[in-house]
Design a protein around this motif. Structure first.
Motif, PDB file in Angstrom:
ATOM      1  N   LYS A   1      15.099   4.473  -6.099  1.00 41.10           N
ATOM      2  CA  LYS A   1      16.072   4.396  -7.199  1.00 41.10           C
ATOM      3  C   LYS A   1      16.321   2.949  -7.626  1.00 41.10           C
ATOM      4  CE  LYS A   1      19.405   6.470  -4.972  1.00 41.10           C
ATOM      5  NZ  LYS A   1      18.753   6.538  -3.637  1.00 41.10           N
ATOM      6  N   THR A   2      16.634   2.101  -6.657  1.00 38.55           N
ATOM      7  CA  THR A   2      16.887   0.690  -6.974  1.00 38.55           C
ATOM      8  C   THR A   2      15.631   0.004  -7.480  1.00 38.55           C
ATOM      9  OG1 THR A   2      18.762   0.427  -5.471  1.00 38.55           O
ATOM     10  CG2 THR A   2      17.480  -1.546  -5.945  1.00 38.55           C
ATOM     11  N   THR A   3      14.500   0.321  -6.891  1.00 38.76           N
ATOM     12  CA  THR A   3      13.236  -0.267  -7.359  1.00 38.76           C
ATOM     13  C   THR A   3      12.980   0.080  -8.814  1.00 38.76           C
ATOM     14  OG1 THR A   3      12.287  -0.168  -5.133  1.00 38.76           O
ATOM     15  CG2 THR A   3      10.735  -0.369  -6.968  1.00 38.76           C
ATOM     16  N   LEU A   4      13.329   1.287  -9.217  1.00 37.93           N
ATOM     17  CA  LEU A   4      13.153   1.691 -10.608  1.00 37.93           C
ATOM     18  C   LEU A   4      13.985   0.800 -11.531  1.00 37.93           C
ATOM     19  CD1 LEU A   4      12.142   3.546 -12.832  1.00 37.93           C
ATOM     20  CD2 LEU A   4      13.965   5.170 -12.233  1.00 37.93           C
ATOM     21  N   LEU A   5      15.249   0.579 -11.189  1.00 35.84           N
ATOM     22  CA  LEU A   5      16.078  -0.291 -12.024  1.00 35.84           C
ATOM     23  C   LEU A   5      15.512  -1.705 -12.078  1.00 35.84           C
ATOM     24  CD1 LEU A   5      19.885   0.412 -11.438  1.00 35.84           C
ATOM     25  CD2 LEU A   5      18.326   1.407 -13.095  1.00 35.84           C
ATOM     26  N   ARG A   6      15.072  -2.210 -10.940  1.00 36.19           N
ATOM     27  CA  ARG A   6      14.550  -3.577 -10.887  1.00 36.19           C
ATOM     28  C   ARG A   6      13.250  -3.706 -11.670  1.00 36.19           C
ATOM     29  NH1 ARG A   6      16.805  -7.005  -7.152  1.00 36.19           N
ATOM     30  NH2 ARG A   6      14.841  -8.118  -6.851  1.00 36.19           N
ATOM     31  N   CYS A   7      12.489  -2.628 -11.760  1.00 35.29           N
ATOM     32  CA  CYS A   7      11.271  -2.649 -12.574  1.00 35.29           C
ATOM     33  C   CYS A   7      11.590  -2.635 -14.065  1.00 35.29           C
ATOM     34  CB  CYS A   7      10.369  -1.465 -12.224  1.00 35.29           C
ATOM     35  SG  CYS A   7       9.453  -1.634 -10.674  1.00 35.29           S
TER      36      CYS A   7
ATOM     37  N   GLY B   1      16.230   5.084   0.013  1.00 29.72           N
ATOM     38  CA  GLY B   1      14.820   4.777   0.222  1.00 29.72           C
ATOM     39  C   GLY B   1      13.862   5.557  -0.640  1.00 29.72           C
ATOM     40  N   THR B   2      14.376   6.157  -1.710  1.00 27.33           N
ATOM     41  CA  THR B   2      13.516   7.001  -2.538  1.00 27.33           C
ATOM     42  C   THR B   2      13.047   6.315  -3.817  1.00 27.33           C
ATOM     43  OG1 THR B   2      13.291   9.311  -3.260  1.00 27.33           O
ATOM     44  CG2 THR B   2      15.251   8.129  -3.987  1.00 27.33           C
TER      45      THR B   2
ATOM     46  N   ASP C   1      13.360  11.798  -5.412  1.00 28.67           N
ATOM     47  CA  ASP C   1      13.027  11.877  -3.994  1.00 28.67           C
ATOM     48  C   ASP C   1      11.593  11.406  -3.801  1.00 28.67           C
ATOM     49  OD1 ASP C   1      13.510  12.503  -1.267  1.00 28.67           O
ATOM     50  OD2 ASP C   1      12.394  14.374  -1.504  1.00 28.67           O
ATOM     51  N   LYS C   2      11.387  10.546  -2.826  1.00 30.56           N
ATOM     52  CA  LYS C   2      10.060  10.052  -2.457  1.00 30.56           C
ATOM     53  C   LYS C   2       9.295   9.482  -3.651  1.00 30.56           C
ATOM     54  CE  LYS C   2       9.719  13.179   1.480  1.00 30.56           C
ATOM     55  NZ  LYS C   2       8.982  14.305   2.112  1.00 30.56           N
TER      56      LYS C   2
ATOM     57  N   GLY D   1       0.783  -1.229   0.000  1.00 31.06           N
ATOM     58  CA  GLY D   1       0.000   0.000   0.000  1.00 31.06           C
ATOM     59  C   GLY D   1       0.814   1.278   0.000  1.00 31.06           C
ATOM     60  N   LYS D   2       2.140   1.170   0.115  1.00 32.77           N
ATOM     61  CA  LYS D   2       3.000   2.359   0.104  1.00 32.77           C
ATOM     62  C   LYS D   2       3.537   2.585  -1.296  1.00 32.77           C
ATOM     63  CE  LYS D   2       7.167   4.364   2.134  1.00 32.77           C
ATOM     64  NZ  LYS D   2       8.316   4.152   3.042  1.00 32.77           N
ATOM     65  N   THR D   3       3.379   3.794  -1.800  1.00 37.36           N
ATOM     66  CA  THR D   3       3.862   4.122  -3.140  1.00 37.36           C
ATOM     67  C   THR D   3       5.378   4.286  -3.132  1.00 37.36           C
ATOM     68  OG1 THR D   3       1.793   5.212  -3.729  1.00 37.36           O
ATOM     69  CG2 THR D   3       3.722   5.778  -5.043  1.00 37.36           C
ATOM     70  N   ILE D   4       6.053   3.473  -3.947  1.00 35.66           N
ATOM     71  CA  ILE D   4       7.514   3.532  -4.054  1.00 35.66           C
ATOM     72  C   ILE D   4       7.918   4.315  -5.301  1.00 35.66           C
ATOM     73  CG2 ILE D   4       9.641   2.191  -4.152  1.00 35.66           C
ATOM     74  CD1 ILE D   4       8.010   1.854  -1.573  1.00 35.66           C
ATOM     75  N   LEU D   5       7.211   4.085  -6.412  1.00 35.57           N
ATOM     76  CA  LEU D   5       7.420   4.840  -7.640  1.00 35.57           C
ATOM     77  C   LEU D   5       6.092   5.441  -8.046  1.00 35.57           C
ATOM     78  CD1 LEU D   5       9.614   2.280  -9.642  1.00 35.57           C
ATOM     79  CD2 LEU D   5      10.417   4.285  -8.373  1.00 35.57           C
TER      80      LEU D   5
END
Length: 251
Positions: free
Chosen positions: A40-46, A37-38, A213-214, A13-17
């Motif tokens: 960045k890594t999630t973006l690459l993994r997506c 925690g903003t 950021d965020k 339920g928490k927005t990461i991107l």
């Protein structure tokens, strides 16, 4: 060429991107900076579907995958167009340096052992690892393991290389040798999207800097624009935190 449109990712339920859109042109080197925690890594993994986005589209060259509608075959084609360098190397510990660089070429690219070995030796030479080709990961340093991982990714001849904090697990001396290896392969004109805390490296190597950021892209521009003349207050705050004396250190 990489094009991301309206990418969204949530965890519990928490927005990461939050509605991320960006483009990386062929041959361009783009670095993503920002606080931990903003997203960045999630973006690459997506981008390579190690994390499945909730919605949005990702295009690499002629292949477009829609997070909500694309089938597994399309996603697989997209994933094959990117190469990923992780923070933690992800080498096979029971294989030599050379075998690590050959393995995916043989299994994924269906190259012959002879062709895979020739390419592996060439890439290991580029990153300064040819001398250790017969060593196992346990016998070499973290910096050498990361250089092996870079050679492995480049040997797959991806359309874009994704680097996720490639020096975060290394001490300063080993960090320097890994950054030199990345500079070497950058000279080959490979397209790169990298997440990094190495600000000097990002400034020197990148065509563009993205500040996140965020879960949002706050600002993007050339290194000079971002570090010398940031437009957004949040960018200025981040740089002032990194360089309390004077964040415009690169004028």
């Amino acid at each position: 060429m990489l094009k991301i449109e309206h990418l969204k990712k949530t965890f519990s339920g928490k927005t990461i991107l939050d509605d991320i859109s960006l483009e990386v042109k062929s041959g361009e080197i783009v670095s993503i900076i920002g606080p931990s925690g903003t997203g960045k890594t999630t973006l690459l993994r997506c981008v390579n579907f190690l994390e499945k986005p909730d919605r949005g589209t990702i295009t690499i060259d002629e292949v477009t995958a829609d997070a909500e509608h694309s089938d597994g075959k399309t996603i697989h084609r997209l994933v094959q167009k990117s190469g990923m360098v992780f923070q933690s190397y992800n080498l096979f510990h029971n294989k030599t340096v050379l075998e690590n660089v050959m393995e995916a070429q043989i299994i994924v690219k269906k190259r012959s052992r002879k062709e895979a070995e020739e390419i592996a030796l060439e890439k290991l030479k580029e990153v300064g690892m040819l001398e250790w080709k017969d060593s196992y990961p346990s016998q070499i340093s973290g910096g050498q393991q990361q250089r092996t991982a870079i050679a492995r990714a480049v040997a797959m001849q991806p359309s874009i290389l994704l680097l996720d904090e490639p020096t975060s697990a290394l001490d300063p001396e080993l960090t320097k040798e890994v950054l030199e290896a990345i500079r070497t392969i950058a000279n080959d004109g490979i397209t790169m999207l990298t997440v990094t805390h190495e600000i000097d490296f990002a400034r020197e190597l990148s065509d563009r800097i993205i500040f996140m950021d965020k879960g949002n892209i706050v600002e993007e521009g050339t290194p000079r624009e971002i570090f010398n003349h940031p437009r957004e207050q949040r960018t200025r705050e981040f740089l002032e935190f990194l360089f309390p004396a004077d964040y415009q250190i690169y004028i």
